[in-house]
Write an enzyme that holds these catalytic residues in place. Structure first.
Site, mmCIF file in Angstrom:
data_model
loop_
_atom_site.group_PDB
_atom_site.id
_atom_site.type_symbol
_atom_site.label_atom_id
_atom_site.label_comp_id
_atom_site.label_asym_id
_atom_site.label_seq_id
_atom_site.Cartn_x
_atom_site.Cartn_y
_atom_site.Cartn_z
ATOM 1 N N GLU A 260 0.883 -1.179 0.000
ATOM 2 C CA GLU A 260 0.000 0.000 0.000
ATOM 3 C C GLU A 260 0.911 1.215 0.000
ATOM 4 O O GLU A 260 1.487 1.563 1.029
ATOM 5 C CB GLU A 260 -0.899 -0.033 1.241
ATOM 6 C CG GLU A 260 -1.794 -1.265 1.330
ATOM 7 C CD GLU A 260 -2.902 -1.263 0.301
ATOM 8 O OE1 GLU A 260 -3.179 -0.210 -0.288
ATOM 9 O OE2 GLU A 260 -3.487 -2.334 0.059
ATOM 10 N N CYS A 294 -2.339 8.871 2.726
ATOM 11 C CA CYS A 294 -2.010 8.330 1.399
ATOM 12 C C CYS A 294 -3.084 8.685 0.385
ATOM 13 O O CYS A 294 -2.794 8.875 -0.788
ATOM 14 C CB CYS A 294 -1.851 6.822 1.504
ATOM 15 S SG CYS A 294 -3.268 6.007 2.227
HETATM 16 P P1 NAD Z 1 8.708 4.610 4.433
HETATM 17 O O1 NAD Z 1 8.630 3.681 3.285
HETATM 18 O O2 NAD Z 1 9.949 5.413 4.585
HETATM 19 O O3 NAD Z 1 8.542 3.822 5.828
HETATM 20 C C1 NAD Z 1 7.433 2.999 6.073
HETATM 21 C C2 NAD Z 1 7.857 1.847 6.993
HETATM 22 O O4 NAD Z 1 8.845 1.064 6.332
HETATM 23 C C3 NAD Z 1 8.482 2.302 8.309
HETATM 24 O O5 NAD Z 1 8.096 1.428 9.343
HETATM 25 C C4 NAD Z 1 9.964 2.139 8.042
HETATM 26 O O6 NAD Z 1 10.723 1.949 9.216
HETATM 27 C C5 NAD Z 1 9.969 0.901 7.172
HETATM 28 N N1 NAD Z 1 11.164 0.735 6.330
HETATM 29 C C6 NAD Z 1 11.912 1.698 5.752
HETATM 30 N N2 NAD Z 1 12.928 1.128 5.056
HETATM 31 C C7 NAD Z 1 12.800 -0.202 5.188
HETATM 32 C C8 NAD Z 1 13.523 -1.337 4.696
HETATM 33 N N3 NAD Z 1 14.583 -1.208 3.925
HETATM 34 N N4 NAD Z 1 13.085 -2.549 5.026
HETATM 35 C C9 NAD Z 1 11.978 -2.717 5.780
HETATM 36 N N5 NAD Z 1 11.270 -1.699 6.299
HETATM 37 C C10 NAD Z 1 11.665 -0.462 5.993
HETATM 38 O O7 NAD Z 1 7.424 5.502 4.350
HETATM 39 P P2 NAD Z 1 7.125 6.887 5.058
HETATM 40 O O8 NAD Z 1 7.679 7.952 4.207
HETATM 41 O O9 NAD Z 1 7.496 6.853 6.478
HETATM 42 O O10 NAD Z 1 5.521 6.900 4.974
HETATM 43 C C11 NAD Z 1 4.808 7.713 4.139
HETATM 44 C C12 NAD Z 1 4.453 6.998 2.853
HETATM 45 O O11 NAD Z 1 3.504 5.981 3.134
HETATM 46 C C13 NAD Z 1 3.785 7.926 1.842
HETATM 47 O O12 NAD Z 1 4.309 7.707 0.560
HETATM 48 C C14 NAD Z 1 2.338 7.495 1.891
HETATM 49 O O13 NAD Z 1 1.605 7.766 0.724
HETATM 50 C C15 NAD Z 1 2.461 6.035 2.169
HETATM 51 N N6 NAD Z 1 1.218 5.498 2.740
HETATM 52 C C16 NAD Z 1 0.434 4.705 1.963
HETATM 53 C C17 NAD Z 1 -0.773 4.221 2.443
HETATM 54 C C18 NAD Z 1 -1.669 3.345 1.590
HETATM 55 O O14 NAD Z 1 -2.586 2.751 2.131
HETATM 56 N N7 NAD Z 1 -1.472 3.276 0.293
HETATM 57 C C19 NAD Z 1 -1.178 4.545 3.742
HETATM 58 C C20 NAD Z 1 -0.365 5.363 4.506
HETATM 59 C C21 NAD Z 1 0.842 5.834 3.988
#
Ligand code: NAD
Length: 522
Positions: A260, A294
């Site tokens: 997502e 999101c």
């Molecule tokens: P991010 O990808 O940086 O982090 C999200 C999660 O992934 C965190 O828990 C982080 O610690 C983890 N993570 C980061 N690198 C990783 C790796 N290499 N391996 C495993 N886990 C890892 O995202 P963010 O910037 O913190 O969040 C915002 C983003 O989330 C925006 O792009 C938003 O649109 C998206 N989002 C999407 C939805 C949806 O339902 N489509 C909902 C909420 C947020």
């Protein structure tokens, strides 16, 4: 805009220490801070991190607990989900407090999180039972083959979540996984572990057996990879960049995943729209959770005929918003979740303004209200060379564009690498236009809540916005392996007695022709 500053000393989270003890610790402590304050004033608690070397063992022990859980009747699992929903509503004040303090959002956005948990618990308690029920199919040979489709749990589901909806994304996505008979190992963002742990307490108090849901804490880059290496399915919510890397890792292991991801979601205001309703809807769609949603709207395409009236109404409503840090219900928009987020939002607006964008309202950080406050911002004259024209801002910033026809609005809405959510405002042509918009959810005469809150229908992204769906039957069956058991009685599927292979082929050919002509069962 009216404003409220955070109290000098933040309210104490009475259960912070108790929640922290629920984490799978063993590593150095992480200080959890609120975006509403700075330095020591901001500290909400300490949570021990999980060493990367422990992740494999934690998943293994969750797998042991899962074996027993898979034997628990689906009816009994549903009863626990129902209690999760009831308890979430009962504890809503405490849950909203921790969500707000950790993420900085306003109370109404925090309330939406609690309600989402309650809605999903109720939905999967009911619909999960039906979805998981074994299904009989017509067999390979009529009468002689009896065929039943089953859905078996995957085993241990890894859930990795961001900070923007720390309760919803942690608990609501775990519920169908648990209902389907899995264990869950959840890794929340390091900025919001207390909310995830409050969610863990909630499901345990509702009767989930110990060991079935675990929360691991730490940097994604450190504990994410060993988690993805150990689990049987990955439910990831976060950025498209991280999603790509993790989907690749899941591909290597040939485990399923649901991604997502991000969006650059469009709103279309057609010429026959009720302009005042559309403007009020745009405020909710763009600035709920300070735009860190999101599915929030970042581009608005407005028909020429109503452009001036819509923009005037929208700007007037944005100007009237109350902005602040606090637990009161009357704050319309809270803080951004971190300084990093504040910098990212500021950089997008600065770049756009430097290249000629016009700020219709907002456009400034508000350090007087809190260290991570940014005004709700509406921009016009946005051009392709500006970063925010196509990149997700993930903050309270939206661009408005004038369009000459429905065709142009739809074409421009679809001109994006993303395809998560969209919104169409129209008195008569909403559904027709919505069908031509390329996005996983399209809300007609609402921004995002109509589709998101329809928990019985799938929600997820097209293109760079992701893979797989949450909600609906797909939202639970993805956590299962389908298994077909076909029992053959009497004779085998082969020539009988002295029948030659050629004769058998003739008989089968005629039989298949007969089957093909049979009326379909409705
Ligand atoms: P991010 O990808 O940086 O982090 C999200 C999660 O992934 C965190 O828990 C982080 O610690 C983890 N993570 C980061 N690198 C990783 C790796 N290499 N391996 C495993 N886990 C890892 O995202 P963010 O910037 O913190 O969040 C915002 C983003 O989330 C925006 O792009 C938003 O649109 C998206 N989002 C999407 C939805 C949806 O339902 N489509 C909902 C909420 C947020």
């Amino acid at each position: 805009m009216t404003t409220t500053t955070a109290e000098q000393r933040l309210p104490r989270l009475e259960r912070a220490d108790a929640w922290a003890r629920l984490a799978e610790g063993g590593g150095p402590s992480l200080t959890v801070s609120s975006p509403w304050a700075s330095g020591d004033d901001a500290v909400l608690g300490e949570v021990a991190t999980t060493p990367a070397a422990r992740i494999g063992a934690i998943v293994e022990s969750a797998r042991e607990a899962q074996r027993e859980w898979a034997e628990v009747p689906v009816r009994a699992r549903a009863a626990i989900l129902r209690r999760v929903g009831a308890l979430a509503r009962e504890r809503r004040e405490a849950l909203m407090d921790v969500v707000q303090l950790e993420s900085g959002k306003n109370r109404l956005s925090a309330f939406e999180e609690v309600m989402d948990v309650a809605l999903n618990a109720a939905y999967y308690a009911r619909a999960g039972r039906a979805a998981l029920r074994p299904r009989r199919h017509s067999g390979a040979t009529p009468v002689l083959t009896s065929t039943v489709e089953h859905h078996r749990p995957k085993g241990v589901v890894g859930i990795i979540t961001p900070w923007n909806y720390p309760l919803t994304l942690a608990v609501s996505d775990a519920l169908p996984a648990l209902m389907a008979g899995n264990a869950v190992v959840l890794k929340p963002d390091s900025r919001t572990p207390l909310t995830a742990l409050a969610g863990l307490e909630l499901v345990r108090d509702a009767g989930l057996p110990a060991g079935l849901m675990r929360v691991v804490v730490g940097a994604g880059s450190e504990i994410g990879p060993p988690l993805v290496d150990a689990v049987d399915y990955l439910m990831f919510t976060g950025s498209t960049a991280t999603g790509r890397v993790l989907a690749g890792a899941c591909g290597e292991r040939l485990i399923g995943c649901s991604m997502e991801l991000g969006g650059k979601n469009p709103m279309l205001v057609l010429a026959d729209a009720d302009v005042e309703r559309a403007a009020a809807g745009a405020v909710r769609a763009c600035f709920s959770n300070s735009g860190q949603l999101c599915v929030s709207i970042e581009r608005i395409y407005v028909a020429d005929e109503v452009y001036d009236a819509f923009v005037a109404a929208f700007v007037r409503r944005v100007q009237a918003m109350s902005l602040g840090a606090g637990l009161d219900w009357d704050i319309d928009m809270g803080s951004l979740a971190s300084r990093q987020q504040l910098d990212a939002v500021g950089a997008h607006v600065t770049d756009a303004v430097a290249k000629g964008a016009t700020v219709l309202v907002g456009g400034r950080a508000r350090p007087d209200l809190g260290p991570c406050m940014y005004e709700p911002t509406v921009l016009a004259d946005v051009t392709e060379d500006m970063r925010l024209a196509r990149e997700e801002t993930f903050g309270p910033v939206v661009s408005v564009y004038r369009v000459g026809s429905d065709e142009e609005a739809i074409a421009r809405a679809n001109d994006s690498s993303y395809g998560l959510n969209a919104s169409v405002w129209s008195a008569r042509r909403g559904s027709e236009a919505a069908a031509r918009v390329q996005a996983g959810t399209v809300n007609v005469n609402e921004g995002y809540a109509a589709a998101w809150g329809s928990t019985g229908a799938p929600m997820g992204g097209w293109r760079d916005s992701g893979l797989g769906r949450r909600h609906g039957v797909e939202g639970i069956l993805k956590y299962t392996e389908a298994q077909t058991i076909a029992v053959q009685r009497g004779i085998g599927i082969a020539p009988v007695g002295s029948m030659t292979a050629a004769r058998y082929a003739e008989v089968m050919n005629a039989a298949v022709g007969l089957v093909a002509r049979m009326p379909r069962r409705r």
